[in-house]
Design an enzyme around this catalytic site. Structure first.
Site, PDB file in Angstrom:
ATOM      1  N   SER B 147      -8.482  -0.016   5.633  1.00  0.00           N
ATOM      2  CA  SER B 147      -8.361   1.346   5.121  1.00  0.00           C
ATOM      3  C   SER B 147      -8.449   2.348   6.288  1.00  0.00           C
ATOM      4  O   SER B 147      -7.603   2.304   7.184  1.00  0.00           O
ATOM      5  CB  SER B 147      -9.444   1.581   4.062  1.00  0.00           C
ATOM      6  N   ASP B 223      -4.768  -1.626  -5.952  1.00  0.00           N
ATOM      7  CA  ASP B 223      -5.596  -0.745  -5.132  1.00  0.00           C
ATOM      8  C   ASP B 223      -5.439   0.685  -5.651  1.00  0.00           C
ATOM      9  O   ASP B 223      -4.329   1.233  -5.665  1.00  0.00           O
ATOM     10  CB  ASP B 223      -5.099  -0.854  -3.680  1.00  0.00           C
ATOM     11  N   HIS B 256      -9.126  -2.578  -3.665  1.00  0.00           N
ATOM     12  CA  HIS B 256      -9.400  -2.071  -2.314  1.00  0.00           C
ATOM     13  C   HIS B 256     -10.716  -2.634  -1.755  1.00  0.00           C
ATOM     14  O   HIS B 256     -11.111  -2.251  -0.655  1.00  0.00           O
ATOM     15  CB  HIS B 256      -9.461  -0.536  -2.384  1.00  0.00           C
TER      16      HIS B 256
END
Lengths: 279, 279
Positions: B147, B223, B256
């Protein structure tokens, strides 16, 4: 039963669920990993009981069980370690008693007997709940755990020899009725008559004639609780006297943490899988 | 440098260390896993940069990198995501800015420029520190991240093409200069002149001629940050235009979280190992 969360992991599903427990008289939370094979039929069930201070979440975060459980096709069920909630009696400054320290027993003493009934929860209520809600082959169950949860796994298996095909432990508390960190808890949960404690003590259950076909234990030599709390030699003595085959692996330099557990997780999963998938 | 903790894990050592950082002008903490091979000589070094809200510890607990890193013989270095301490400017209620949200850049704006110099910390100070203190082969380094840390890994590698042999990411922020969760942070750290932002934006660095030999990205289709924050199609476009070979694996149903990262950790470790161990 309420779904708290689910997420895809290693082709399977890591879920967290909450339900009103009659055994514990409160809401209880547990984690269940279903391997990809559960989409096509029932899968064997391996229970993991956690140690002092833990919830269902510690092993879910740090146990590293999903990769191999997905490959082998086993579900992994991780209950909480005690009743929870504002009305559950507790000693907030004592990590060895109360919430997070249920010791997998059924308390008989007020005020703890109202909620602290983890033995009944693990052996009666939770099996029924998961059998009704998930594709689990309840004829194929095994159990393992860590520290207080190793004590829980072994004592519950000793008392239900037909239920679990195999039992193993990481750094189990061998004799909680005499260990400093569990003796005061036993007295508060079960009263001062120590004969009532024997049903929750591995070495004494074995002395009283309870049997296991075999037992696998891993123990770190750098575990700071080794000499006072865990004392695997007491387990060794008890198993030797009772002719219970014990494989005790002393692991040089390993401590009591999940860095130890995760290192030997694969060994334990394979050991249980061999026994769970036997005809 | 101070040792916060070390523990044996998978035959190697998981350590946590603290040191006074001149780049960040505060104490910084990092995690380093040394595989068993490090007892006999220098080992290659793989950097892992974490995402928003994380410290060095999240991936250490939940990343499941040690088993295979121990087998392959790679060290894994996990820095913190921002400067820390009571005198570090912060917005405590904003998880997308300040502590835990350093975005791997060097802030130029007051009051942030005093501490938020994560680019310099990761590329200059920390490499020197670990090279001096651990058996690491600094000619063999690779980098990956998640991320915000995927953004960090790719942008730092684009600007140091000779330093990292390979770069990969889990769900990286492809274009932070336009994404809702990073644009306000860039403005506060770097000022309102957006030309200064280009040095910290993967798609714009590529547009400006920075190159990578190849890039591996895994991205979950479930996600929740996919459409607004991550937008891998912008990365795909940028790489296609610049002839950078991108392997983008869209992973059906994955989110995620570290349940996603840990699932594909082995793939990334093997990918880096192939490149790190080449003559």
């Amino acid at each position: 039963m309420e779904t708290v969360s689910t997420a895809r992991s290693f082709g399977g599903t890591q879920g967290v669920y909450r339900h009103a427990s009659t055994a514990c008289n409160c809401e209880m939370t547990f984690a269940l990993f279903l391997p990809p094979q559960a989409e096509k039929g029932k899968v064997p069930l391996l229970w993991y009981l956690s140690g002092l201070t833990c919830t269902h979440q510690n092993v879910m975060d740090k146990g590293e069980y999903r990769r191999l459980a997905a490959e082998l096709g086993m579900a992994i069920l991780c209950p909480d370690t005690s009743p929870r909630g504002d009305d559950v009696s507790d000693e907030p400054d004592n990590w060895q008693f109360g919430k997070g320290a249920g010791f997998y027993l059924d308390a008989t003493q007020a005020p703890y007997a109202t909620h602290y009934r983890m033995a009944r929860y693990i052996t009666e209520e939770l099996p029924q709940l998961v059998a009704e809600n998930f594709p689990l082959d309840m004829t194929r169950q095994s159990i393992f755990g860590h520290s207080m949860g190793g004590h829980g796994a072994i004592t519950l298996a000793l008392k239900a020899p037909d239920r679990f095909r195999s039992v193993s432990a990481f750094a189990p508390i061998a004799q909680p009725s005499t260990a400093g960190w569990s003796r005061p808890a036993f007295e508060k949960y079960l009263g001062s008559d120590e004969t009532a404690w024997r049903a929750y003590d591995t070495t004494l259950l074995i002395a009283d004639g309870h049997k296991l076909p075999e037992l696998l234990v891993d123990q770190g030599t750098a575990d700071s609780f080794l000499d006072d709390g865990l004392r695997p030699w007491l387990l060794q003595e008890a198993c030797a006297k009772a002719d219970i085959p014990l494989t005790l692996n002393m692991r040089e330099g390993y401590d009591h943490s999940y860095l130890f557990i995760s290192t030997f997780m694969d060994d334990h999963l394979r050991w249980h899988a061999e026994r769970l998938f036997r005809a």
